[in-house]
Design a protein around this motif. Sequence first.
Motif, PDB file in Angstrom:
ATOM      1  N   LEU A 136      51.317  44.747  48.903  1.00 31.86           N
ATOM      2  CA  LEU A 136      50.484  43.982  47.976  1.00 31.86           C
ATOM      3  C   LEU A 136      49.139  44.679  47.763  1.00 31.86           C
ATOM      4  O   LEU A 136      48.665  44.804  46.623  1.00 31.86           O
ATOM      5  CB  LEU A 136      50.262  42.562  48.509  1.00 31.86           C
ATOM      6  CG  LEU A 136      51.407  41.570  48.334  1.00 31.86           C
ATOM      7  CD1 LEU A 136      51.130  40.299  49.127  1.00 31.86           C
ATOM      8  CD2 LEU A 136      51.633  41.238  46.863  1.00 31.86           C
ATOM      9  N   ARG A 137      48.542  45.127  48.847  1.00 30.29           N
ATOM     10  CA  ARG A 137      47.252  45.826  48.732  1.00 30.29           C
ATOM     11  C   ARG A 137      47.382  47.104  47.915  1.00 30.29           C
ATOM     12  O   ARG A 137      46.453  47.479  47.188  1.00 30.29           O
ATOM     13  CB  ARG A 137      46.703  46.150  50.120  1.00 30.29           C
ATOM     14  CG  ARG A 137      46.091  44.966  50.858  1.00 30.29           C
ATOM     15  CD  ARG A 137      45.315  45.424  52.080  1.00 30.29           C
ATOM     16  NE  ARG A 137      46.195  46.037  53.060  1.00 30.29           N
ATOM     17  CZ  ARG A 137      46.737  45.381  54.090  1.00 30.29           C
ATOM     18  NH1 ARG A 137      46.472  44.099  54.264  1.00 30.29           N
ATOM     19  NH2 ARG A 137      47.519  46.008  54.948  1.00 30.29           N
ATOM     20  N   ASN A 155      41.417  38.269  50.723  1.00 25.06           N
ATOM     21  CA  ASN A 155      41.934  39.127  49.659  1.00 25.06           C
ATOM     22  C   ASN A 155      43.285  38.648  49.129  1.00 25.06           C
ATOM     23  O   ASN A 155      43.819  39.231  48.192  1.00 25.06           O
ATOM     24  CB  ASN A 155      42.086  40.566  50.169  1.00 25.06           C
ATOM     25  CG  ASN A 155      40.753  41.189  50.536  1.00 25.06           C
ATOM     26  OD1 ASN A 155      39.753  40.951  49.868  1.00 25.06           O
ATOM     27  ND2 ASN A 155      40.736  41.976  51.592  1.00 25.06           N
ATOM     28  N   PHE A 156      43.837  37.594  49.755  1.00 26.59           N
ATOM     29  CA  PHE A 156      45.142  37.089  49.344  1.00 26.59           C
ATOM     30  C   PHE A 156      45.054  35.619  48.970  1.00 26.59           C
ATOM     31  O   PHE A 156      44.238  34.875  49.507  1.00 26.59           O
ATOM     32  CB  PHE A 156      46.165  37.259  50.471  1.00 26.59           C
ATOM     33  CG  PHE A 156      46.387  38.695  50.873  1.00 26.59           C
ATOM     34  CD1 PHE A 156      47.166  39.530  50.096  1.00 26.59           C
ATOM     35  CD2 PHE A 156      45.812  39.197  52.027  1.00 26.59           C
ATOM     36  CE1 PHE A 156      47.369  40.851  50.464  1.00 26.59           C
ATOM     37  CE2 PHE A 156      46.008  40.518  52.401  1.00 26.59           C
ATOM     38  CZ  PHE A 156      46.789  41.345  51.619  1.00 26.59           C
ATOM     39  N   THR A 273      50.041  36.382  47.096  1.00 26.24           N
ATOM     40  CA  THR A 273      49.661  37.317  46.041  1.00 26.24           C
ATOM     41  C   THR A 273      48.250  37.795  46.314  1.00 26.24           C
ATOM     42  O   THR A 273      47.535  37.225  47.142  1.00 26.24           O
ATOM     43  CB  THR A 273      49.722  36.652  44.649  1.00 26.24           C
ATOM     44  OG1 THR A 273      48.828  35.515  44.631  1.00 26.24           O
ATOM     45  CG2 THR A 273      51.124  36.184  44.322  1.00 26.24           C
ATOM     46  N   THR A 274      47.826  38.845  45.634  1.00 24.65           N
ATOM     47  CA  THR A 274      46.457  39.319  45.816  1.00 24.65           C
ATOM     48  C   THR A 274      45.492  38.394  45.087  1.00 24.65           C
ATOM     49  O   THR A 274      45.851  37.724  44.115  1.00 24.65           O
ATOM     50  CB  THR A 274      46.281  40.746  45.283  1.00 24.65           C
ATOM     51  OG1 THR A 274      46.542  40.764  43.878  1.00 24.65           O
ATOM     52  CG2 THR A 274      47.225  41.708  45.990  1.00 24.65           C
ATOM     53  N   ARG A 276      42.773  39.464  43.555  1.00 29.41           N
ATOM     54  CA  ARG A 276      42.025  40.195  42.523  1.00 29.41           C
ATOM     55  C   ARG A 276      42.184  39.536  41.168  1.00 29.41           C
ATOM     56  O   ARG A 276      43.231  39.009  40.839  1.00 29.41           O
ATOM     57  CB  ARG A 276      42.501  41.643  42.436  1.00 29.41           C
ATOM     58  CG  ARG A 276      42.162  42.488  43.648  1.00 29.41           C
ATOM     59  CD  ARG A 276      42.553  43.942  43.418  1.00 29.41           C
ATOM     60  NE  ARG A 276      41.676  44.569  42.454  1.00 29.41           N
ATOM     61  CZ  ARG A 276      42.104  45.094  41.300  1.00 29.41           C
ATOM     62  NH1 ARG A 276      43.375  45.028  40.967  1.00 29.41           N
ATOM     63  NH2 ARG A 276      41.250  45.675  40.481  1.00 29.41           N
TER      64      ARG A 276
END
Length: 304
Positions: A136-137, A155-156, A273-274, A276
Amino acid sequence: MLFRQLEYLVALSRERHFARAAQACYVSQPALSEAIRKLEEELDVPLVRRGRKYEGLTPEGERIVVWAQRILADRDALKDEVGALRTGLSGRMRIGAVPTATGAVSLLTSPFCAAHPLVTVEVMADLQSDDILRQLRNFEIDAGITYLHRDLSENFRTVPLYQERYVLLTTSAGGLAHRATATWTEASRLPLCLLTGTMQGRRVLDEVFSELGLRPAPRVETDSVAALIAHVRTEQWASIVPHAWLHVFGVPHGMRAVPLVEPARAVLVGLVTTAREPGSVMARALTEIARRTDIAAALEGTGS
């Protein structure tokens, strides 16, 4: 700087071999090497440690790869977003899942594909929890289905799906086969086949046994729940499997699934999921499906 150059660098980082990276990118090795050399000139830093063979990326190269993965992921997300606005969601969605959760994946992918008929789905079903977070990253997958740890970083994003609970899988002739429940202590005395110790699903079992002061010694270990079921079928072993797998296979003929108690342990499994923004349009669409799909209820409809 071209997207293609960044793709070549990411492929080289992943494959750790010039020829394999070139093959993965469908170009010749000289073309890939020349593109990376030009990228080094543009950035004015060495990216690859060169010798008679590939010796790895430089520290600068390792850092640039992170940026390259992010840039390429944003490019793909932009294309998907524009495509979704024009013709609806299309393309390919990649999901990673831990082996113990693969029995539940179809409960998400089925309504997702019905809602988005132009999308194809790729499921990688034998990943470890750490591999899912790493991919994922690195933008290698859009979403993961794995255990929801309290220490998951900010981050997730997560969507809880169901509580994984455990049953003793034994043959109909086994001594505990006709019991309503069995204890973990009783299960520890049986000849067991279990998941390998590197897998989170196995670590959960080991934690329970450790809390009880028990140390079972399985003679067979595997990274596949299907392989566990196959070994139980030989009538030489028993196993401990997630209840969610019974949703797919039911209780195999000639076997019994006995709920484990003392303690009645359950572990939360969910979609990851991320965080971002704006992120993957595929991940957002799958998240919407996950939030309105009662996977726990579907799994609880499985008898034992």
